[in-house]
Design a protein around this motif. Sequence first.
Motif, short mmCIF file in Angstrom:
data_model
loop_
_atom_site.label_atom_id
_atom_site.label_comp_id
_atom_site.label_asym_id
_atom_site.label_seq_id
_atom_site.Cartn_x
_atom_site.Cartn_y
_atom_site.Cartn_z
N THR A 47 -33.48 -13.90 -2.37
CA THR A 47 -33.96 -13.37 -3.64
C THR A 47 -35.37 -12.77 -3.55
OG1 THR A 47 -34.69 -15.58 -4.31
CG2 THR A 47 -32.52 -14.88 -5.06
N GLY A 78 -28.70 -16.28 -3.34
CA GLY A 78 -29.04 -15.05 -4.05
C GLY A 78 -29.51 -14.00 -3.09
N SER A 80 -31.78 -10.14 -3.24
CA SER A 80 -32.52 -9.13 -4.01
C SER A 80 -31.77 -7.80 -3.98
CB SER A 80 -33.90 -8.94 -3.41
OG SER A 80 -33.80 -8.32 -2.13
#
Length: 105
Positions: A47, A78, A80
């Motif tokens: 992330t 996660g 980005s």
Amino acid sequence: MAKKSSKDATLAPLALDADLRIAAAPALRDTLLKALAAGDAVELDGTAVAQVDTAALQLLAAFSRDARAAGLSVTWTGASDSLQRGVAVLGLNSLIELPARAGVN
């Protein structure tokens, strides 16, 4: 790179740095090799990744391939937008298997 211990009951995700360009490749490689050598399932957190290049994506793809060949699962907490775009542009989706973006089918 965040460190994790193979002795922890629940392993914390391995948080990737914000800058994953070629200068960061040696440290990323070392971290991923240690995670592979630990012999545990690996959870990655992408992330925070703001910048990524082909060198880092190649390392992540090779790591994912090698982990699966060793019978270890690789999951993501996660990823980005920068990481998602880089993986998609290089066509590494099937190797790196990032989580699906919210609202995307």
